[in-house]
Design an enzyme around this catalytic site. Sequence first.
Site, mmCIF file in Angstrom:
data_model
loop_
_atom_site.group_PDB
_atom_site.id
_atom_site.type_symbol
_atom_site.label_atom_id
_atom_site.label_comp_id
_atom_site.label_asym_id
_atom_site.label_seq_id
_atom_site.Cartn_x
_atom_site.Cartn_y
_atom_site.Cartn_z
ATOM 1 N N SER A 96 -40.021 -10.158 29.390
ATOM 2 C CA SER A 96 -38.684 -9.904 29.934
ATOM 3 C C SER A 96 -38.101 -11.142 30.606
ATOM 4 C CB SER A 96 -38.750 -8.773 30.973
ATOM 5 O OG SER A 96 -37.490 -8.646 31.589
ATOM 6 N N LYS B 263 -35.331 4.421 29.284
ATOM 7 C CA LYS B 263 -33.946 4.658 29.715
ATOM 8 C C LYS B 263 -33.588 6.144 29.814
ATOM 9 C CE LYS B 263 -32.213 0.234 28.025
ATOM 10 N NZ LYS B 263 -31.192 -0.461 27.244
ATOM 11 N N ASN C 92 -29.769 2.257 32.542
ATOM 12 C CA ASN C 92 -30.510 0.996 32.610
ATOM 13 C C ASN C 92 -30.491 0.389 34.015
ATOM 14 O OD1 ASN C 92 -27.941 -0.129 32.849
ATOM 15 N ND2 ASN C 92 -28.450 -1.895 31.571
ATOM 16 N N ASP D 37 -25.120 -1.643 29.793
ATOM 17 C CA ASP D 37 -25.311 -2.304 28.491
ATOM 18 C C ASP D 37 -23.985 -2.532 27.758
ATOM 19 O OD1 ASP D 37 -28.083 -2.551 28.639
ATOM 20 O OD2 ASP D 37 -28.420 -0.567 27.789
ATOM 21 N N GLY E 105 -25.664 1.393 13.137
ATOM 22 C CA GLY E 105 -26.664 2.106 13.917
ATOM 23 C C GLY E 105 -26.036 3.252 14.682
ATOM 24 N N ASN F 12 -24.514 4.401 9.681
ATOM 25 C CA ASN F 12 -25.940 4.586 9.950
ATOM 26 C C ASN F 12 -26.661 4.992 8.679
ATOM 27 O OD1 ASN F 12 -27.977 4.491 11.977
ATOM 28 N ND2 ASN F 12 -28.189 6.714 11.777
ATOM 29 N N TYR G 258 -32.117 -10.522 20.489
ATOM 30 C CA TYR G 258 -31.991 -11.937 20.838
ATOM 31 C C TYR G 258 -33.324 -12.647 20.635
ATOM 32 C CZ TYR G 258 -34.082 -10.411 25.242
ATOM 33 O OH TYR G 258 -34.914 -9.864 26.179
ATOM 34 N N GLY H 216 -27.905 -11.448 20.818
ATOM 35 C CA GLY H 216 -27.544 -10.608 21.957
ATOM 36 C C GLY H 216 -27.976 -11.145 23.315
HETATM 37 P P1 ATR Z 1 -32.316 2.352 19.781
HETATM 38 O O1 ATR Z 1 -32.403 3.023 21.102
HETATM 39 O O2 ATR Z 1 -32.801 0.934 19.749
HETATM 40 O O3 ATR Z 1 -30.967 2.498 19.154
HETATM 41 P P2 ATR Z 1 -33.310 4.471 18.075
HETATM 42 O O4 ATR Z 1 -32.614 5.517 18.878
HETATM 43 O O5 ATR Z 1 -34.697 4.720 17.549
HETATM 44 O O6 ATR Z 1 -33.425 3.106 18.887
HETATM 45 O O7 ATR Z 1 -32.340 4.095 16.853
HETATM 46 C C1 ATR Z 1 -32.668 3.101 15.935
HETATM 47 C C2 ATR Z 1 -31.461 2.856 15.043
HETATM 48 O O8 ATR Z 1 -31.785 1.825 14.108
HETATM 49 C C3 ATR Z 1 -31.061 4.070 14.216
HETATM 50 O O9 ATR Z 1 -29.657 3.990 14.008
HETATM 51 C C4 ATR Z 1 -31.838 3.840 12.913
HETATM 52 O O10 ATR Z 1 -31.302 4.504 11.792
HETATM 53 P P3 ATR Z 1 -31.670 6.081 11.513
HETATM 54 O O11 ATR Z 1 -30.898 6.872 12.524
HETATM 55 O O12 ATR Z 1 -31.205 6.353 10.127
HETATM 56 O O13 ATR Z 1 -33.159 6.182 11.680
HETATM 57 C C5 ATR Z 1 -31.664 2.356 12.775
HETATM 58 N N1 ATR Z 1 -32.681 1.659 11.958
HETATM 59 C C6 ATR Z 1 -33.959 1.390 12.275
HETATM 60 N N2 ATR Z 1 -34.572 0.698 11.308
HETATM 61 C C7 ATR Z 1 -33.641 0.518 10.327
HETATM 62 C C8 ATR Z 1 -33.653 -0.128 9.052
HETATM 63 N N3 ATR Z 1 -34.738 -0.756 8.579
HETATM 64 N N4 ATR Z 1 -32.502 -0.116 8.326
HETATM 65 C C9 ATR Z 1 -31.396 0.498 8.792
HETATM 66 N N5 ATR Z 1 -31.332 1.135 9.978
HETATM 67 C C10 ATR Z 1 -32.432 1.144 10.741
#
Ligand code: ATR
Length: 299
Positions: free
Chosen positions: A32, A83, A104, A119, A143, A167, A246, A266
Amino acid sequence: MNPISSNDLQTDPSQFPDLDVYAVAGNPIIHSKSPAIHRRFAEQSKQAMHYGRMQPAIGQFIQTAKAFFAAGGKGMNVTVPFKLDAQALAEVLTARAQLAGAVNTLWMKEGKLYGDNTDGLGLVSDLLGQGIQIQNARILLLGAGGAARGVMGPLLEQRPAQLIIANRSSAKADQLVHLFGELALSHNVQLAARSLQDLQDQSKTPQAFDLVINATAAGLTDQSPLAESALGNIFKPGVFAYDMVYGKTTQFMQQALHRGARVSDGLGMLVEQAANAFLIWRGADVTIDPRAVLLELRT
Ligand code: ATR
């Protein structure tokens, strides 16, 4: 700037009787940058405080945080994977934290534990600091997990013309559109959901984006959410591509660079979310310079 100090590992407020004690909690937490960032803010604003890092075991966050605040801890930053626990622990949530669905930043005030989420503000501050216009922009947010949800409120408040959430599973993007529909409407923003698959179809993405933000976790496993066949629809010259990850040039950033887009990681968002937490804790009138800290981190 020295990123790690052995003193960072101390987080027991009783060991610092003359200082206000803060900490960041996450698991893992070893890498961190938050202690170094807050140390610089404290130096800049001449605040007498100590900021350490702690790594509660999974499932132990609430117990650890309660003990920290009971011992006189003043405030805490919370990162992955705690979180949601932090949100459950806070007795008073800001409207922003409720909308973000996660906390956070925690602080004790008049015997009550408050929770906020900085954030989204961090992302917006970093984009504006880099000269990126958000108002009236067409934004693609990749996402629909916690990271995406955390930034949606502050992004919508900047009144972009359009915010498209794409997504892998489009149902999750639909849920976010539902959750933020009213806020979007009140700011006159066109809000819509897509699947990542849709992005490969030019008829579904007819207009160029100004800003593409990667809030997926794909970069952590050296993947990109964008298929090669979607790149031509998304990265036109003049687009700004921002990855919340980042410390590395992700696949997503490389794809954008190859198509002539400007890119950013980031790190600025990390510094700016910390700056907003610092101001909540120490008062909005203290003077800090987040962009100077960001420059120091990059050198
Ligand atoms: P965070 O809190 O970091 O957002 P999360 O709630 O687990 O973590 O969400 C991860 C996000 O990254 C989701 O939008 C996930 O897509 P899904 O909802 O379809 O699972 C996306 N994600 C993770 N790995 C991915 C990949 N290889 N390609 C595309 N999207 C991905």
